[in-house]
Motif scaffolding. Structure first.
Motif, PDB file in Angstrom:
ATOM      1  N   GLN A   1      65.364  36.284  11.669  1.00  0.00           N
ATOM      2  CA  GLN A   1      65.272  34.609  11.145  1.00  0.00           C
ATOM      3  C   GLN A   1      66.189  33.767  11.618  1.00  0.00           C
ATOM      4  N   LEU A   2      67.644  34.191  11.509  1.00  0.00           N
ATOM      5  CA  LEU A   2      68.714  33.292  12.280  1.00  0.00           C
ATOM      6  C   LEU A   2      68.716  33.440  13.528  1.00  0.00           C
ATOM      7  N   ALA A   3      68.414  34.331  14.335  1.00  0.00           N
ATOM      8  CA  ALA A   3      68.233  34.421  15.833  1.00  0.00           C
ATOM      9  C   ALA A   3      67.155  33.579  16.024  1.00  0.00           C
ATOM     10  N   ASN A   4      66.011  33.496  15.515  1.00  0.00           N
ATOM     11  CA  ASN A   4      64.873  32.460  15.731  1.00  0.00           C
ATOM     12  C   ASN A   4      65.474  31.151  15.585  1.00  0.00           C
ATOM     13  N   LEU A   5      66.122  30.798  14.555  1.00  0.00           N
ATOM     14  CA  LEU A   5      66.460  29.462  14.216  1.00  0.00           C
ATOM     15  C   LEU A   5      67.243  28.882  15.378  1.00  0.00           C
ATOM     16  N   ARG A   6      68.404  29.840  15.789  1.00  0.00           N
ATOM     17  CA  ARG A   6      69.495  29.227  16.722  1.00  0.00           C
ATOM     18  C   ARG A   6      68.521  29.101  18.008  1.00  0.00           C
ATOM     19  N   ALA A   7      67.436  30.169  18.494  1.00  0.00           N
ATOM     20  CA  ALA A   7      66.760  29.759  19.726  1.00  0.00           C
ATOM     21  C   ALA A   7      66.058  28.359  19.605  1.00  0.00           C
ATOM     22  N   LEU A   8      65.499  28.333  18.219  1.00  0.00           N
ATOM     23  CA  LEU A   8      64.562  26.895  18.035  1.00  0.00           C
ATOM     24  C   LEU A   8      65.629  25.660  18.434  1.00  0.00           C
ATOM     25  N   TYR A   9      66.737  25.859  17.781  1.00  0.00           N
ATOM     26  CA  TYR A   9      67.710  24.407  18.001  1.00  0.00           C
ATOM     27  C   TYR A   9      67.915  24.166  19.363  1.00  0.00           C
ATOM     28  N   ALA A  10      68.340  25.521  20.366  1.00  0.00           N
ATOM     29  CA  ALA A  10      68.801  25.251  21.657  1.00  0.00           C
ATOM     30  C   ALA A  10      67.449  25.110  22.533  1.00  0.00           C
ATOM     31  N   TRP A  11      65.996  25.323  22.197  1.00  0.00           N
ATOM     32  CA  TRP A  11      65.208  25.161  22.734  1.00  0.00           C
ATOM     33  C   TRP A  11      64.763  23.615  22.734  1.00  0.00           C
ATOM     34  N   MET A  12      64.846  23.039  21.408  1.00  0.00           N
ATOM     35  CA  MET A  12      64.778  21.645  20.993  1.00  0.00           C
ATOM     36  C   MET A  12      65.561  20.578  21.895  1.00  0.00           C
ATOM     37  N   TYR A  13      67.215  21.052  21.849  1.00  0.00           N
ATOM     38  CA  TYR A  13      68.075  20.401  22.535  1.00  0.00           C
ATOM     39  C   TYR A  13      68.046  20.288  23.980  1.00  0.00           C
ATOM     40  N   ALA A  14      67.283  21.149  24.529  1.00  0.00           N
ATOM     41  CA  ALA A  14      67.025  21.250  25.977  1.00  0.00           C
ATOM     42  C   ALA A  14      65.681  20.563  26.276  1.00  0.00           C
TER      43      ALA A  14
END
Length: 639
Positions: free
Chosen positions: A456-469
């Motif tokens: 869950q934490l890994a997915n959340l970090r990936a979600l944020y980096a995906w959004m910012y890019a």
């Protein structure tokens, strides 16, 4: 309109008029650019006597009396101005700090104590009195012509009452508390904007401000209007801009406020098929009435001019645009052409933008609009609504749906991450992970992520980096940076204790680094509305749930390559095409131990080889970390 006969001059009152002929004409026509300068309560001097002038629009009232602490709360007759439907009274000796109400005998014969619609400070329920405030600021000179600068916009959305409560769990923060704590926190994390849930006065705290009664009053829950101005000034001094959520879509039916203000449906529609929102049990403004439009358009300009607000996010735009919004067949009235579009609301939104872009061109507007209504961010002169940005609700729904899936199923839903690029250039979008996604049983963002707690934490970090890019402005609701595991609770502060856990502190650190990198890399913001600024590299590898794309800035060396591996499998030797030769630096890796990850990566860089792939002349073999996103830049770039 059938106004009552002209009222006689109240006993002891001055014979001069507060509302002059020009103001009366402008108010009657709904063309007064700044109606708050004449309506409401204003300290002034008339015929050499100091006091306060009071004025209220109530054209169908039989009688209006002014009552306050300056007259023992005994109604004092006001004088009716039939040419504009306004009642006025000058009270010698009344000054700043005086409290007052209007005793309105409506067209229906009932007496109701009403709060001043133009009050700049009001008492919380059950009092609901208005307060005479300091004199208004002079209107500033307009800035340059309205433009949409190609600058980063990273918004931290905040509910002021529940961000942090420094005086204890049951005491709401003051504006000065928020200036002391919130402003440096948001600035320190690299956000560019603070967006506040509605601050206009509202009787019901749990409405979060979305059922406002005092559109011209900052809520007294956090202090005085002067304190709110200090908060805005502190934010500006720290380099933050302030966006307010603004609610012209509906208002509550509380008797002390706008509902049946003069004993008639004055601000609202009389027919509930046009004038009542069943979803929220609220009333709908009559946008076809020019005095009502004047009240609302003036309010938009008021916040910008009087408090230095930098932008407005308009709530529930879709409910304004369609007459059949959330209504079954037979329970709505078509427009004059038999259709569902609300022509009057459309005209109102365009008028708001015409006024703001002429009088306060520095102001930004954002639409929360969830349909495919065309050209929400198009120029008014070209048939658009005039907004600068629109929330991309489609991107938000698809992206959260994808990240909530077990990775084993993601191969069948690959398009949920790619489809947004089919329409990404149709509007000027903002990508929102807002308060709406963490309320009403929806759980937290972390709770939506698939897998065990590590995943869950890994997915959340990936979600944020995906959004910012991804193309589009950025918005995170408070608590997202803490990886809050529970749904937002407006009755308590954020769970700040989570920062004692390295995994949660790592997410906060990542959000700060994303903000800083997003602001530093022109490729991630300078060409947000240019389709040539984006290129897919890997778009069809659904089998491995890998995606990659390039963002281009004005200069070739500004290029950023983004690679996402959205399964928990480490992928070794995964080759991706690259638009430059030479060495590429791994500028961000969401799997870094710095953020709470497992530290799988490429030792900081890869070398592009002369192996054509993905439409590029060069490529490199990568180690893709699990459930992670990489950002890469050519090594020669030093920013």
């Amino acid at each position: 309109m059938n106004p009552p006969p002209t009222s006689p001059t109240p006993p002891g009152a001055l014979t001069s008029f507060w509302i002059g002929e020009t103001d009366a004409w402008l108010l009657a026509e709904g063309k007064h650019l700044r109606p708050w300068q004449k309506l409401g309560a204003h300290t002034t001097e008339m015929d050499g006597v100091a006091g306060t002038a009071f004025a209220v629009w109530a054209p169908h009232a039989r009688h209006v009396g002014l009552t306050g602490d300056f007259n023992g709360w005994q109604p004092q007759p006001m004088r009716f101005r039939p040419e504009c439907g306004v009642w006025e009274l000058f009270v010698p000796g009344a000054g700043v700090g005086a409290w007052y109400k209007f005793d309105v005998q409506g067209a229906d014969g009932r007496h109701v104590m009403k709060t001043d619609p133009y009050a700049r400070e009001t008492e919380l329920p059950p009092g609901n009195a208005a307060r005479v405030c300091e004199p208004l600021r002079a209107a500033p000179a307009p800035a340059a012509t309205h433009t949409r600068p190609a600058t980063p916009m990273a918004i931290y959305e905040v509910h002021p009452g529940s961000w942090k409560r420094p005086e204890g769990p049951h005491t709401l923060p003051t504006w000065d508390d928020l200036a002391t704590h919130l402003v440096p926190y948001a600035a320190g994390l690299g956000f560019t904007h603070l967006e506040l849930l509605p601050v206009s006065e509202h009787p019901f705290y749990a409405s979060w401000g979305y059922q406002p009664t005092g559109l011209y009053s900052p809520t007294a829950r956090h202090g005085s209007p002067e304190a709110f101005r200090r908060f805005v000034d502190a934010a500006h001094a720290a380099g933050l801009k302030i966006i307010l959520d603004w609610v012209p879509a509906h208002f509550p039916a509380d008797e002390h406020a706008l509902a049946r203000f003069d004993g008639t449906a004055l601000y609202e529609h009389a027919d509930p098929r046009e004038g009542f929102h069943r979803d929220w049990n609220t009333l709908i403004y009559n946008f076809g009435r020019f005095e009502v439009r004047n009240f609302l358009v003036g309010n938009a300009l008021f916040w910008v001019e009087q408090y230095g607000i930098d932008g407005l996010r308009v709530d529930a735009v879709a409910s304004m645009l369609y007459r059949d919004y959330s209504r079954p067949a037979g329970e709505w009235i078509p427009n004059r052409d038999g259709g569902r579009e609300n022509y009057e609301a459309i005209a109102f939104l365009r008028e708001v933008h015409e006024v703001l872009q002429r009088e306060a061109p520095q102001a930004t507007t954002i639409a929360e609009e969830s349909t495919a209504f065309p050209r929400v961010t198009g120029a008014v002169a070209e048939g658009g609504l005039g907004f600068d940005h629109k929330w991309n609700m489609g991107w938000m729904h698809d992206t959260l749906a994808y990240f909530s899936m077990d990775p084993v199923h993601r191969r069948w839903h690959h398009n949920k991450l790619t489809f947004a690029m089919m329409y990404a250039w149709s509007e000027d979008y903002c990508l929102p992970l807002s308060h709406d996604e963490v309320v009403h049983g929806k759980g937290s963002l972390l709770g939506k992520m698939a897998g065990d707690r590590w995943q869950q934490l890994a997915n959340l970090r990936a979600l944020y980096a995906w959004m910012y890019a991804h193309p589009g402005k950025k918005l995170l609701f408070m608590g997202a940076e803490l990886a809050q595991p529970t749904e937002w609770d407006h009755d308590s502060e954020l769970p700040w204790h989570l920062l004692g856990d390295p995994a949660h502190a790592g997410v906060q650190r990542l959000v700060g680094d994303l903000n800083q990198a997003y602001r530093a890399q022109p490729a991630l913001h300078a060409r947000d509305t240019d389709p040539h600024s984006f290129q897919w590299l890997v778009v069809d590898d659904a089998e491995h749930s890998v995606l990659a794309f390039t963002r281009y800035g004005q200069q070739l060396e500004d290029t950023v390559v983004v690679i996402a591996n959205l399964t928990p499998m480490v992928r070794h030797g995964y080759r991706v095409g690259l638009p430059h030769a030479g060495r590429w630096q791994e500028r961000l890796n969401t799997d870094s131990t710095h953020y709470g990850g497992s530290n799988v990566g490429n030792h900081g860089n890869v070398l592009a080889e002369d192996v054509p792939l993905h439409g590029q002349h060069w490529s490199a073999a990568f180690t893709l970390p699990p459930l992670a996103v990489l950002w890469l830049k050519p090594e020669s770039t030093r920013t």
